[in-house]
Design an enzyme around this catalytic site. Structure first.
Site, PDB file in Angstrom:
ATOM      1  N   HIS A  67      38.329  30.914  43.059  1.00  0.00           N
ATOM      2  CA  HIS A  67      37.964  32.178  43.662  1.00  0.00           C
ATOM      3  C   HIS A  67      37.973  33.272  42.614  1.00  0.00           C
ATOM      4  CE1 HIS A  67      42.122  33.654  43.660  1.00  0.00           C
ATOM      5  NE2 HIS A  67      42.497  32.487  44.176  1.00  0.00           N
ATOM      6  N   GLU A  94      46.380  27.124  48.738  1.00  0.00           N
ATOM      7  CA  GLU A  94      47.096  27.154  47.463  1.00  0.00           C
ATOM      8  C   GLU A  94      48.519  26.647  47.655  1.00  0.00           C
ATOM      9  OE1 GLU A  94      47.338  26.722  44.431  1.00  0.00           O
ATOM     10  OE2 GLU A  94      46.762  28.574  43.421  1.00  0.00           O
TER      11      GLU A  94
END
Length: 181
Positions: A1, A70
């Protein structure tokens, strides 16, 4: 990202849903021209906004996969490595070597990464492309697992914001075809 305020300031950003910075949005949008000639049959994203938004700005519509979340940094969420080292009095501390305080171990993240790979491997083996939008540590661990390495070896694969890794095969052997591309 793309870049977030926390990634810019080197804070461990696991499950906190931090948005992209304006520069992170620019980074993500810069992926779009690279995607126009590439047509993945499956696009998966972490449910967190920074990964989803990166996929969208790149011109893709992702399916959410919770296994792409994550690493859960537990007590270290939102903190910098330097601050944690100072607090613990351990100048060599890293999330990769931590033995306590984390919400999950690298091996736990590796199990999640393995489930994602089990899902996409048949497509890749059939010659199809797949795109995954997620987070640096998770993707580093996923790459290690792809290469049949222990999850902890993800420490060796530094991935920059919006850095792309290309996993594939060299003949029949899982291989890293590009990194931070």
């Amino acid at each position: 990202h793309g870049e977030t305020e926390w990634s810019r300031t080197l804070r461990h950003t696991g499950r906190t849903d931090v948005p992209l910075t304006p520069f992170g949005e620019h980074q993500a949008a810069a992926l779009a021209p690279r995607m126009t000639s590439w047509h993945p049959v499956l696009v998966l994203s972490s449910p967190l906004v920074r990964a989803r938004r990166t996929a969208e700005l790149a011109g893709l519509e992702p399916e959410i996969d919770d296994d792409l979340l994550e690493w859960d940094y537990g007590a270290f969420e939102g903190r910098t490595t330097d601050d944690i080292r100072a607090e613990l009095g351990d100048p060599g501390w890293t999330v990769w070597s931590a033995t306590s305080g984390l919400g999950e171990s690298a091996a736990d993240v590796g199990v999640r990464a393995g489930r994602v790979l089990d899902r996409v491997r048949p497509l890749v083996e059939a010659g199809e492309d797949v795109a995954l939008f997620a987070h640096a540590h998770l993707l580093r661990i996923l790459s290690a697992v792809w290469l049949d390495l222990p999850a902890e070896r993800g420490v060796s694969f530094v991935l920059e914001p919006t850095g792309a890794g290309v996993l594939g095969y060299e003949r029949d052997t899982p291989a890293l075809r590009a990194w931070n591309a």
